[in-house]
Design a protein around this motif. Sequence first.
Motif, PDB file in Angstrom:
ATOM      1  N   UNK A 142      23.935  36.290   0.178  1.00 16.58           N
ATOM      2  CA  UNK A 142      24.453  37.650  -0.002  1.00 16.58           C
ATOM      3  C   UNK A 142      25.955  37.579  -0.239  1.00 16.58           C
ATOM      4  N   UNK A 143      26.416  38.303  -1.238  1.00 15.40           N
ATOM      5  CA  UNK A 143      27.846  38.317  -1.556  1.00 15.40           C
ATOM      6  C   UNK A 143      28.566  39.387  -0.743  1.00 15.40           C
ATOM      7  N   UNK A 144      29.677  38.981  -0.144  1.00 15.99           N
ATOM      8  CA  UNK A 144      30.534  39.913   0.596  1.00 15.99           C
ATOM      9  C   UNK A 144      31.909  39.918  -0.054  1.00 15.99           C
ATOM     10  N   UNK A 145      32.451  41.090  -0.263  1.00 14.04           N
ATOM     11  CA  UNK A 145      33.821  41.201  -0.746  1.00 14.04           C
ATOM     12  C   UNK A 145      34.756  40.996   0.441  1.00 14.04           C
ATOM     13  N   UNK A 146      35.530  39.925   0.395  1.00 12.77           N
ATOM     14  CA  UNK A 146      36.389  39.574   1.523  1.00 12.77           C
ATOM     15  C   UNK A 146      37.330  40.710   1.940  1.00 12.77           C
ATOM     16  N   UNK A 147      37.949  41.441   0.995  1.00  7.45           N
ATOM     17  CA  UNK A 147      38.831  42.543   1.428  1.00  7.45           C
ATOM     18  C   UNK A 147      38.117  43.642   2.199  1.00  7.45           C
ATOM     19  N   UNK A 148      36.769  43.689   2.099  1.00  3.37           N
ATOM     20  CA  UNK A 148      35.998  44.712   2.815  1.00  3.37           C
ATOM     21  C   UNK A 148      35.726  44.340   4.270  1.00  3.37           C
ATOM     22  N   UNK A 149      35.996  43.107   4.640  1.00  2.67           N
ATOM     23  CA  UNK A 149      35.735  42.665   6.012  1.00  2.67           C
ATOM     24  C   UNK A 149      36.765  43.271   6.969  1.00  2.67           C
ATOM     25  N   UNK A 150      36.275  43.903   8.016  1.00  9.11           N
ATOM     26  CA  UNK A 150      37.158  44.454   9.045  1.00  9.11           C
ATOM     27  C   UNK A 150      37.512  43.407  10.097  1.00  9.11           C
ATOM     28  N   UNK A 151      36.462  42.764  10.628  1.00  8.74           N
ATOM     29  CA  UNK A 151      36.686  41.702  11.608  1.00  8.74           C
ATOM     30  C   UNK A 151      35.435  40.837  11.699  1.00  8.74           C
ATOM     31  N   UNK A 152      35.585  39.688  12.360  1.00 11.60           N
ATOM     32  CA  UNK A 152      34.481  38.761  12.583  1.00 11.60           C
ATOM     33  C   UNK A 152      34.469  38.396  14.049  1.00 11.60           C
TER      34      UNK A 152
END
Length: 238
Positions: free
Chosen positions: A148-158
Motif C-alpha cells: 500500500x502506498x502512503x504519502x509521507x507528508x500525510x503521516x501525522x505520527x508513528x
Amino acid sequence: MYMNCVVVDDEELPGKILEQLIGQNPSLNLLKIFKDPIEALKYINSDEKDIDIIFLDILMPKFTGFDLIKAIKSPSHIILISSDKNYALKAFEFPKVTDYLLKPIQKERFLKAISKVIARSNNPGNIKEASTSIKEDELYINTDKRLIKINIPDINFIEAKGNFIYIKTLSDNYLVYSSLKKIESKLPSSSFLRVHRSYIINFRKIIDIQDNSILINNELIPVSRRYKPQLLDHLNLL
C-alpha cells in the motif's frame, strides 16, 4: 581549509554581528554582505562563486528568505536568521537549511550552527541525499499481503506497538510489522523527529507543545525527557 560565507540581510546590525562572528572564526571567510536579496541571488547563482554557507534573513523587501531558497542553484548550506521563532517549522521543510538562528544572534548558537554545517559537510553527498529524500514522498508498506502506498507528508505520527508500528495519517491508520528504527531511516529528517522511544512525529503537523506533550490533529503525543532537548533544539525554541 576554510568555508566561504555570504550574508543576506536588509538590516545593518545583524550583518555587522555576523561579520564580527565570522571574522573571529579562522575556518570561515566572509565573501560579501548583501542588503538587496536580488543582488545577492545574482551573486550566489554565479558559476564563478564557490559559496559554502549562506546566512539568510527571512523577512526582506522584494523577496522573503523562503523565496530566495527556491531560486538558489548553489548547493550551499543555508542558515536562516530571523527575529521570529514562528518560522522555524517552515524553515526545516527545505533540505538545504542546516540551522535557524534567532536575532539577536548569540555567539554560542552561531558556533553550534557552524558545527552542524561541518557535520553535514563531512557526510559525503548529504545535500544530495536530503534533496532526494524530500522528493521521494511516497512509502510502500506491506500489510494484509498487499503493498500500500502512503504519502509521507500525510503521516501525522508513528507509534511502536510491540513488534509492530502504528502509522497514523490524515485519513487512515496502518498496522505494520516493522520497527521505529527501520521506518525512521526511510523518513526525511527535514520533517520527522523521534520524540519518545515509542513515537516519531511529523513536526510540520504540530499544533501546540505543552510541557511533555505535543498536540497533532487533536491527539496528544508524549515527549520524553531524553528527546525533548533534541526537539527544542531542532525547532530553535530555546
